[in-house]
Design a protein around this motif. Sequence first.
Motif, PDB file in Angstrom:
ATOM      1  N   ALA A  53      41.479  44.066  47.995  1.00  0.00           N
ATOM      2  CA  ALA A  53      41.010  45.459  47.971  1.00  0.00           C
ATOM      3  C   ALA A  53      40.136  45.622  46.727  1.00  0.00           C
ATOM      4  O   ALA A  53      40.571  46.146  45.695  1.00  0.00           O
ATOM      5  N   GLU A  54      38.896  45.173  46.830  1.00  0.00           N
ATOM      6  CA  GLU A  54      38.043  45.011  45.658  1.00  0.00           C
ATOM      7  C   GLU A  54      37.772  46.318  44.924  1.00  0.00           C
ATOM      8  O   GLU A  54      37.847  46.378  43.687  1.00  0.00           O
ATOM      9  N   GLU A  55      37.462  47.367  45.646  1.00  0.00           N
ATOM     10  CA  GLU A  55      37.125  48.624  44.981  1.00  0.00           C
ATOM     11  C   GLU A  55      38.313  49.146  44.171  1.00  0.00           C
ATOM     12  O   GLU A  55      38.150  49.583  43.018  1.00  0.00           O
ATOM     13  N   HIS A  56      39.503  49.102  44.763  1.00  0.00           N
ATOM     14  CA  HIS A  56      40.698  49.540  44.053  1.00  0.00           C
ATOM     15  C   HIS A  56      40.950  48.662  42.834  1.00  0.00           C
ATOM     16  O   HIS A  56      41.275  49.164  41.743  1.00  0.00           O
TER      17      HIS A  56
ATOM     18  N   ARG B 210      38.818  46.892  41.089  1.00  0.00           N
ATOM     19  CA  ARG B 210      37.829  47.178  40.039  1.00  0.00           C
ATOM     20  C   ARG B 210      38.194  48.447  39.281  1.00  0.00           C
ATOM     21  O   ARG B 210      38.054  48.520  38.048  1.00  0.00           O
ATOM     22  N   SER B 211      38.698  49.426  40.003  1.00  0.00           N
ATOM     23  CA  SER B 211      39.084  50.683  39.367  1.00  0.00           C
ATOM     24  C   SER B 211      40.265  50.476  38.421  1.00  0.00           C
ATOM     25  O   SER B 211      40.281  51.003  37.294  1.00  0.00           O
TER      26      SER B 211
ATOM     27  N   PRO C 270      36.296  38.139  41.464  1.00  0.00           N
ATOM     28  CA  PRO C 270      36.201  38.369  42.910  1.00  0.00           C
ATOM     29  C   PRO C 270      37.168  37.593  43.788  1.00  0.00           C
ATOM     30  O   PRO C 270      37.283  37.882  44.977  1.00  0.00           O
TER      31      PRO C 270
ATOM     32  N   THR D 190      42.535  40.221  40.202  1.00  0.00           N
ATOM     33  CA  THR D 190      41.801  40.185  41.463  1.00  0.00           C
ATOM     34  C   THR D 190      42.675  40.726  42.582  1.00  0.00           C
ATOM     35  O   THR D 190      43.902  40.743  42.476  1.00  0.00           O
TER      36      THR D 190
ATOM     37  N   PHE E  89      37.728  42.238  36.086  1.00  0.00           N
ATOM     38  CA  PHE E  89      37.893  41.971  37.513  1.00  0.00           C
ATOM     39  C   PHE E  89      37.160  40.690  37.872  1.00  0.00           C
ATOM     40  O   PHE E  89      36.022  40.463  37.444  1.00  0.00           O
TER      41      PHE E  89
END
Length: 344
Positions: A44-47, A49-50, A61, A41, A59
């Motif tokens: 910087a959620e988008e990064h 997840r990538s 949250p 986790t 991932f």
Amino acid sequence: MSEVVLGLVGVGRIGVMHAKNITALNGVLNPEGINVSLRLTDVAEEHARSVAAGLGAEFLPSVEALIASAVDGLVIATGTATHPELIKAGVDAGIPVFCEKPVAMNVADALPVVDDVRDKQGVVQIGHQRRFDAGYLEARRAYQAGELGWIHSLRAVTCDMTPPPVEFLAGSGGLFRDCSVHDFDILRWLTGREIVEVYAKGSNNGDPAIGEVGDVDTALALVTFDDGTVGTVSATRYNGAGHDVRLEIQGSRKSLMVGLDDKTAMASAEAGVDFPAGEAHKTFAERFDQAYRSEMEAFVELILGRRENPCTPEDAVAASRVADAAQESLATGLPVRVAQKVAR
């Protein structure tokens, strides 16, 4: 236990490195049928997840969700200011914790964390990866075996090729706390002695912004051990020849240098000498690639109960005491005794 599930908090530069090393552990532990999986986790959620998708990890949250997912160990690779609360969260959940150094921004803030871990019988390994580097391990073995005789001088060097962003330096606690704390730790670990006094000087001849945020780009500390042995610890952010980490140990019988190989970031001024011939390391991640891998393997072994803790919070705080003294000496221009206890 046939599977170990690690939860990782923070996927910046060092967090991504840990994530890759964790996902590579199956090849190390497979002979015993143990699988290692990763959940992670980051704010910087988008990064995040990538990163998770690229490594086949899961991932989640939030930190709370990560811990609630019943991970077997928590790996903390976030900014220093968040370390105390995340260590507490892992210890409160009853799971072993690996946390990048340091425990907290300074010793005064770290001591309550250490007390909490001890009171709750928590298991916390702090990330001082040099303890797993082959050169340092061999130097320690040679010293403990008596091959060097008694040590008369130690010279530790940590040189970055280029400085990190000024924004990072503004919250790093200073060059000695950020960089040289690794040298202070390894000097204690190798010699088995305590550093009792530090006298430090520094300079700023690079980016003026480093000075504007209260740091220096180059510094040198004279350290005195409890048996009277002396040593030096130097660091810089501007070593254009490459990333350079070395330790010279001079004894009454023999001398050794850790980090002297074909990738050493220097050249000889002597005629006809072409050593080292290799290309120098550019970053700490390259220099200590195998050490970081071994460090994470050790954490899994710690979770499995197969080894003692290789670097306790108390170990890390002892090194941070020296770093705090060095920063104080740098600010005052005076020698500073290393505190053995810090008032709350």
